[in-house]
Design a protein around this motif. Structure first.
Motif: not given
Length: 300
Positions: A1-6, A60-66, A146-147
């Motif tokens: 999983m990867i998370g990003k924020t703005r 704004h937070i986005s979370v992606s699954y592998a 996910v490192e």
């Protein structure tokens, strides 16, 4: 999983981007009386206005699954609640929307940083707190971690050395459609159309004595076109496409406005000149000194 924020300053712009062309599936509305993302915009904007000092109330937070991970809607909702709690935003207004426009599941959270008490929640260490939540979720579900570089491994407690693609100098996080428009557009009209269809905008801005190409995202993020690809600098775009007609029109309009302002200033100066002249002359009139040896009448 990867998370990003703005962070950003406009709830409406972000919600329109997340729901554009019906691509978003509403998963949850947190601490909102509204029954739709569109209706939540005004409610969140009013709540954010309680803080006069905060200029960027939107997170704004986005979370992606592998690939291979297939979370259920219930799991996505639970993951969103967990992330909000890790950021201290459990009591804040939030809209959670899932997207199916990529080959891996992912969801977005539009959250109001201004809470019900009118105070703004700090975004300090946001990446570390989000990654910490994701690592724990992966461990509990038996998924491969996910490192990332912001949170330690839950298994060893040691720092992880994952890549952060969006922070590489020449690989910012922009939609592939925007990147391809910059690289393959055959006219300025096509370039503007493709970038706008992705929810972004293209503009030419003044940079010191020169100018550059700037791409602006739906939640206010700004990226230099040259950072997306070295062949997408303004100089390279002009070599390929010529002068941008939109930029030329905008430059002419700016020049016309400056000329109108200058003419208005000259007209105002001319109109007031007759009234100002006597005042200015009186201020600069030399004082007359009495002649020596003369006395006022009646004095001896």
């Amino acid at each position: 999983m990867i998370g990003k924020t703005r962070k950003g300053d406009n709830f409406g712009r972000l919600i329109r981007y997340l729901t554009k062309e019906g691509r978003g599936r509403l998963l949850a509305l947190h601490n909102l009386a509204s029954d739709s993302p569109e209706a939540a915009v005004s409610e969140m904007t009013v709540a954010a206005a309680q803080s006069a000092r905060t200029t960027q109330p939107v997170m704004h937070i986005s979370v992606s699954y592998a690939q291979g991970e297939q979370p259920t809607p219930q799991q996505m909702r639970a993951d969103a609640r967990r992330i909000l709690k890790s950021l201290g935003l459990s009591e804040n207004q939030a809209v959670v929307i899932a997207h199916d426009d990529k080959d891996h599941p992912h969801f977005h959270i539009a959250v109001n940083r201004v809470g019900p008490d009118g105070k703004t929640v700090s975004d300090s260490q946001s990446y570390a707190r989000i990654e910490g939540s994701l690592r724990r979720i992966e461990a509990e579900r038996g998924w491969n971690a996910v490192e990332g570089r912001n949170a330690p491994s839950p298994a060893t407690g040691e720092p992880m050395r994952g890549h952060r693609r969006s922070r590489e100098p020449y690989e910012p996080d922009v939609p592939e459609r925007v990147r391809q428009a910059l690289l393959t557009a055959t006219s300025w009209k096509e370039l503007h159309r493709e970038i706008r269809s992705a929810g972004w905008t293209f503009e030419i801005v003044q940079k010191g004595k020169g100018s550059g190409a700037l791409i602006t995202g739906p939640d206010g993020q700004k990226v230099g076109a040259g950072r997306i690809d070295r062949t997408a600098t303004l100089t390279q775009l002009r070599r390929r496409l010529g002068r941008d007609p939109e930029a030329v029109r905008e430059a002419r309009m700016r020049a016309a406005r400056r000329e109108l302002n200058r003419a208005a200033g000259l007209a105002a100066k001319a109109a007031f000149a007759p009234f100002l002249a006597p005042v200015l002359q009186s201020q600069h009139r030399p004082l007359r000194r009495p002649r020596r040896g003369l006395r006022a009448p009646g004095l001896r």
